[in-house]
Motif scaffolding. Sequence first.
Motif, PDB file in Angstrom:
ATOM      1  N   VAL A 225       0.739  26.896 -86.854  1.00  0.00           N
ATOM      2  CA  VAL A 225       0.594  28.023 -85.924  1.00  0.00           C
ATOM      3  C   VAL A 225       0.723  27.523 -84.486  1.00  0.00           C
ATOM      4  N   VAL A 226       0.110  26.390 -84.207  1.00  0.00           N
ATOM      5  CA  VAL A 226       0.201  25.822 -82.859  1.00  0.00           C
ATOM      6  C   VAL A 226       1.643  25.473 -82.521  1.00  0.00           C
ATOM      7  N   GLU A 227       2.391  24.956 -83.481  1.00  0.00           N
ATOM      8  CA  GLU A 227       3.806  24.635 -83.242  1.00  0.00           C
ATOM      9  C   GLU A 227       4.588  25.895 -82.854  1.00  0.00           C
ATOM     10  N   VAL A 228       4.334  27.002 -83.556  1.00  0.00           N
ATOM     11  CA  VAL A 228       5.019  28.259 -83.246  1.00  0.00           C
ATOM     12  C   VAL A 228       4.630  28.740 -81.855  1.00  0.00           C
ATOM     13  N   ILE A 229       3.320  28.716 -81.556  1.00  0.00           N
ATOM     14  CA  ILE A 229       2.849  29.159 -80.238  1.00  0.00           C
ATOM     15  C   ILE A 229       3.417  28.255 -79.148  1.00  0.00           C
TER      16      ILE A 229
ATOM     17  N   ILE B 182      -8.019  17.736 -72.876  1.00  0.00           N
ATOM     18  CA  ILE B 182      -6.678  17.372 -73.344  1.00  0.00           C
ATOM     19  C   ILE B 182      -5.773  17.058 -72.161  1.00  0.00           C
ATOM     20  N   LEU B 183      -5.876  17.847 -71.092  1.00  0.00           N
ATOM     21  CA  LEU B 183      -5.019  17.614 -69.923  1.00  0.00           C
ATOM     22  C   LEU B 183      -5.289  16.247 -69.308  1.00  0.00           C
ATOM     23  N   GLN B 184      -6.530  15.792 -69.317  1.00  0.00           N
ATOM     24  CA  GLN B 184      -6.822  14.451 -68.819  1.00  0.00           C
ATOM     25  C   GLN B 184      -6.086  13.400 -69.646  1.00  0.00           C
ATOM     26  N   GLU B 185      -6.117  13.581 -70.954  1.00  0.00           N
ATOM     27  CA  GLU B 185      -5.412  12.652 -71.837  1.00  0.00           C
ATOM     28  C   GLU B 185      -3.902  12.722 -71.604  1.00  0.00           C
ATOM     29  N   VAL B 186      -3.399  13.916 -71.403  1.00  0.00           N
ATOM     30  CA  VAL B 186      -1.971  14.096 -71.144  1.00  0.00           C
ATOM     31  C   VAL B 186      -1.577  13.368 -69.860  1.00  0.00           C
TER      32      VAL B 186
ATOM     33  N   ARG C 215       2.022  18.892 -76.164  1.00  0.00           N
ATOM     34  CA  ARG C 215       2.050  19.457 -77.514  1.00  0.00           C
ATOM     35  C   ARG C 215       1.537  18.439 -78.534  1.00  0.00           C
ATOM     36  N   PHE C 216       2.004  17.203 -78.418  1.00  0.00           N
ATOM     37  CA  PHE C 216       1.538  16.163 -79.339  1.00  0.00           C
ATOM     38  C   PHE C 216       0.049  15.874 -79.162  1.00  0.00           C
ATOM     39  N   LYS C 217      -0.431  15.903 -77.929  1.00  0.00           N
ATOM     40  CA  LYS C 217      -1.860  15.684 -77.690  1.00  0.00           C
ATOM     41  C   LYS C 217      -2.684  16.824 -78.299  1.00  0.00           C
ATOM     42  N   VAL C 218      -2.198  18.060 -78.164  1.00  0.00           N
ATOM     43  CA  VAL C 218      -2.897  19.197 -78.762  1.00  0.00           C
ATOM     44  C   VAL C 218      -2.923  19.057 -80.279  1.00  0.00           C
ATOM     45  N   LEU C 219      -1.806  18.678 -80.872  1.00  0.00           N
ATOM     46  CA  LEU C 219      -1.755  18.500 -82.326  1.00  0.00           C
ATOM     47  C   LEU C 219      -2.720  17.402 -82.787  1.00  0.00           C
ATOM     48  N   ALA C 220      -2.815  16.320 -82.021  1.00  0.00           N
ATOM     49  CA  ALA C 220      -3.773  15.251 -82.357  1.00  0.00           C
ATOM     50  C   ALA C 220      -5.197  15.770 -82.235  1.00  0.00           C
ATOM     51  N   TRP C 221      -5.450  16.551 -81.191  1.00  0.00           N
ATOM     52  CA  TRP C 221      -6.780  17.144 -80.990  1.00  0.00           C
ATOM     53  C   TRP C 221      -7.120  18.058 -82.176  1.00  0.00           C
ATOM     54  N   LEU C 222      -6.142  18.861 -82.617  1.00  0.00           N
ATOM     55  CA  LEU C 222      -6.363  19.751 -83.760  1.00  0.00           C
ATOM     56  C   LEU C 222      -6.638  18.958 -85.038  1.00  0.00           C
TER      57      LEU C 222
END
Length: 176
Positions: free
Chosen positions: A91-95, A40-44, A70-77
């Motif tokens: 849950v990810v949004e809260v974290i 994900i960090l590479q994509e970010v 955050r948006f990349k993580v949500l897309a990954w999820l």
Amino acid sequence: MDSGSRTQHQRFLRLFTTHEPAIRAFVRRLVPTRTDADDILQEVAIVLWEKFDEFREGGDFKAWACGIARFKVLAWLRDRGRDRLVLDSDVVEVIAAQSLDQEPVLQQQREVLETCLKSVPAAERSLLARAYQPGAVIRDIAETSGRSVAGFYQWLYRMRQMLLDCVKRRLAPEGA
């Protein structure tokens, strides 16, 4: 690459390398594995560079980068929604929100830990780094250090306690 592009590139690299540990830690708190976070960090990093023209001079690069992360993580999820090891996006949004709130404290803790690590002799600091490398084999590290595996784990425990005490002392308010 012309002078303006080179300057822009250098500015991006300075900001990204300065804040990369915090961005990585932010992503790592949101996904199950270190490998997922690395991907994900590479994509970010790619998106940050592609959108760097939109970043305003003097803005908060870390907050901007964490928003994109955050948006990349949500897309990954979303892409892995069927995987049972993935958290729900709510849950990810809260974290993510709590992580961003905690980031100044975590950054201060990282800086203090770095200072405390500098007080550890170089040979021991090297052993600590080796023990926490991905794929580290403690048995091999213990053997090269001249300790038994049990003895090495005891040493690691004592080193972690010493570092924790150092961090707590340095973060404690004056007179506390």
